[in-house]
Motif scaffolding. Structure first.
Motif, mmCIF file in Angstrom:
data_model
loop_
_atom_site.group_PDB
_atom_site.id
_atom_site.type_symbol
_atom_site.label_atom_id
_atom_site.label_comp_id
_atom_site.label_asym_id
_atom_site.label_seq_id
_atom_site.Cartn_x
_atom_site.Cartn_y
_atom_site.Cartn_z
ATOM 1 N N ALA A 142 16.960 7.416 -12.423
ATOM 2 C CA ALA A 142 17.516 8.425 -13.324
ATOM 3 C C ALA A 142 17.388 7.974 -14.773
ATOM 4 O O ALA A 142 17.736 6.842 -15.105
ATOM 5 C CB ALA A 142 18.976 8.682 -12.991
ATOM 6 N N PRO A 143 16.865 8.834 -15.646
ATOM 7 C CA PRO A 143 16.766 8.466 -17.064
ATOM 8 C C PRO A 143 18.145 8.392 -17.702
ATOM 9 O O PRO A 143 19.124 8.942 -17.188
ATOM 10 C CB PRO A 143 15.940 9.610 -17.661
ATOM 11 C CG PRO A 143 16.148 10.770 -16.738
ATOM 12 C CD PRO A 143 16.331 10.182 -15.375
ATOM 13 N N ASP A 144 18.213 7.683 -18.804
ATOM 14 C CA ASP A 144 19.489 7.526 -19.505
ATOM 15 C C ASP A 144 19.834 8.800 -20.266
ATOM 16 O O ASP A 144 19.418 9.000 -21.401
ATOM 17 C CB ASP A 144 19.418 6.336 -20.470
ATOM 18 C CG ASP A 144 19.343 5.006 -19.750
ATOM 19 O OD1 ASP A 144 20.009 4.879 -18.706
ATOM 20 O OD2 ASP A 144 18.606 4.126 -20.214
ATOM 21 N N ASN A 145 20.580 9.660 -19.618
ATOM 22 C CA ASN A 145 21.046 10.890 -20.265
ATOM 23 C C ASN A 145 22.381 11.280 -19.649
ATOM 24 O O ASN A 145 22.947 10.554 -18.817
ATOM 25 C CB ASN A 145 20.006 12.015 -20.131
ATOM 26 C CG ASN A 145 19.655 12.304 -18.678
ATOM 27 O OD1 ASN A 145 20.474 12.133 -17.777
ATOM 28 N ND2 ASN A 145 18.420 12.745 -18.443
ATOM 29 N N LYS A 148 22.744 11.196 -15.789
ATOM 30 C CA LYS A 148 22.528 9.966 -15.009
ATOM 31 C C LYS A 148 23.690 9.592 -14.088
ATOM 32 O O LYS A 148 23.455 9.259 -12.917
ATOM 33 C CB LYS A 148 22.193 8.803 -15.940
ATOM 34 C CG LYS A 148 21.875 7.517 -15.175
ATOM 35 C CD LYS A 148 21.385 6.406 -16.078
ATOM 36 C CE LYS A 148 21.029 5.164 -15.277
ATOM 37 N NZ LYS A 148 20.464 4.100 -16.136
ATOM 38 N N PRO A 149 24.935 9.609 -14.520
ATOM 39 C CA PRO A 149 26.007 9.213 -13.597
ATOM 40 C C PRO A 149 26.071 10.092 -12.349
ATOM 41 O O PRO A 149 26.351 9.604 -11.251
ATOM 42 C CB PRO A 149 27.274 9.364 -14.442
ATOM 43 C CG PRO A 149 26.805 9.256 -15.851
ATOM 44 C CD PRO A 149 25.448 9.893 -15.872
ATOM 45 N N SER A 151 23.440 12.008 -10.996
ATOM 46 C CA SER A 151 22.256 11.848 -10.159
ATOM 47 C C SER A 151 22.266 10.502 -9.450
ATOM 48 O O SER A 151 21.853 10.387 -8.293
ATOM 49 C CB SER A 151 20.979 12.003 -10.987
ATOM 50 O OG SER A 151 20.942 11.073 -12.053
ATOM 51 N N THR A 152 22.766 9.458 -10.125
ATOM 52 C CA THR A 152 22.865 8.150 -9.498
ATOM 53 C C THR A 152 23.878 8.174 -8.352
ATOM 54 O O THR A 152 23.629 7.623 -7.271
ATOM 55 C CB THR A 152 23.270 7.083 -10.531
ATOM 56 O OG1 THR A 152 22.279 7.019 -11.554
ATOM 57 C CG2 THR A 152 23.399 5.714 -9.869
ATOM 58 N N ARG A 181 16.540 3.994 -6.720
ATOM 59 C CA ARG A 181 17.273 3.613 -7.930
ATOM 60 C C ARG A 181 16.647 2.420 -8.626
ATOM 61 O O ARG A 181 16.718 2.290 -9.848
ATOM 62 C CB ARG A 181 18.739 3.318 -7.577
ATOM 63 C CG ARG A 181 19.531 4.569 -7.239
ATOM 64 C CD ARG A 181 20.984 4.250 -6.901
ATOM 65 N NE ARG A 181 21.114 3.734 -5.554
ATOM 66 C CZ ARG A 181 21.537 2.505 -5.249
ATOM 67 N NH1 ARG A 181 21.844 1.666 -6.225
ATOM 68 N NH2 ARG A 181 21.657 2.129 -3.998
ATOM 69 N N THR A 185 9.811 3.083 -13.671
ATOM 70 C CA THR A 185 9.850 4.334 -14.431
ATOM 71 C C THR A 185 8.459 4.968 -14.446
ATOM 72 O O THR A 185 7.442 4.289 -14.191
ATOM 73 C CB THR A 185 10.286 4.075 -15.870
ATOM 74 O OG1 THR A 185 9.276 3.282 -16.523
ATOM 75 C CG2 THR A 185 11.626 3.346 -15.913
ATOM 76 N N THR A 210 14.493 12.528 -11.861
ATOM 77 C CA THR A 210 14.592 11.597 -10.735
ATOM 78 C C THR A 210 13.409 11.702 -9.774
ATOM 79 O O THR A 210 13.368 10.994 -8.766
ATOM 80 C CB THR A 210 15.889 11.827 -9.942
ATOM 81 O OG1 THR A 210 15.900 13.171 -9.429
ATOM 82 C CG2 THR A 210 17.098 11.602 -10.831
#
Length: 220
Positions: A142-145, A148-149, A151-152, A181, A185, A210
């Motif tokens: 998951a990209p840092d956006n 993210k919390p 989708s992770t 996870r 990337t 993702t």
């Protein structure tokens, strides 16, 4: 592990992607930009989703589906159209094919499951004809956006619980969750493709970043 979930693998992919898996498979084949009557290798073919889509989209296509999990391929062999695919048990890091054989190499969720990604990509480069295309459907961290919390948490906690209900083998999907996870990337995959010698390398992302479809061309 993959043989153990063969019978429910397609259903799990459909559920995990919120019903979007068939669309991603179609998009992967579109990105291959196949010629008429192509010769195609589908690696990590599993139950044949991508291979069968190639068969539907290109009349006269000659398709080899290769995987290291024979029971997965047995499910694919018994699907409609499965008899038109050449199913081969093979190691993606040591392909049993001659140089410059295929117009395209496709694969779904392969790279996160091999011990040596550069060797795997080099083998694909070797068996492709000059001008041939490699297209891969892969998960991405998951990209840092802001998403993210969520989708992770979905891939880490929800997917294994769903798999417990559908496949009764949650360990397999805990493994798949962890490899998703911790995977590279899209930019890292692009760099690896370029290092092997591919050109025209690119990717597009889906499902809030993702999942990615990667493509690359072997120079003429």
């Amino acid at each position: 592990m993959f043989d153990g979930i063969a019978g429910r693998y397609d259903l799990m992919n459909l559920v995990m992607t919120w019903g979007q898996e068939p669309r991603f498979v179609r998009r992967t084949v579109e990105r291959a930009e196949l010629p008429d009557s192509p010769v195609v290798l589908d690696l990590a073919t599993g139950t044949g989703d991508i291979a069968l889509e190639v068969l539907r989209s290109r009349y006269g296509a000659r398709i080899t589906g290769a995987d290291f999990a024979p029971e997965m391929m047995e499910v694919g062999r018994n699907r409609p159209g499965g008899g038109q695919i050449d199913w081969v048990e093979a190691d993606a890091m040591d392909l049993p094919f001659e140089d410059n054989t295929f117009d395209a190499v496709t694969h779904g969720y392969l790279l996160r499951n091999v011990a040596d990604i550069p060797t795997t990509l080099a083998e694909q480069f070797r068996v492709l004809k000059p001008g041939g295309r490699m297209v891969a459907l892969e998960t991405s961290p998951a990209p840092d956006n802001i998403i993210k919390p969520f989708s992770t948490a979905y891939i880490k906690y929800v997917v294994p619980q769903i798999s417990r209900l559908i496949t009764r083998t949650p360990d397999a999907y805990e493994y798949l969750s962890a490899t998703s996870r911790g995977f590279k990337t899209p930019a890292q995959i692009q760099a690896l493709l370029e290092d092997v010698g591919f050109e025209d390398v690119g990717h597009e992302t889906h499902l809030f970043g993702t999942l990615a479809i990667h493509w690359a061309t072997k120079p003429l």
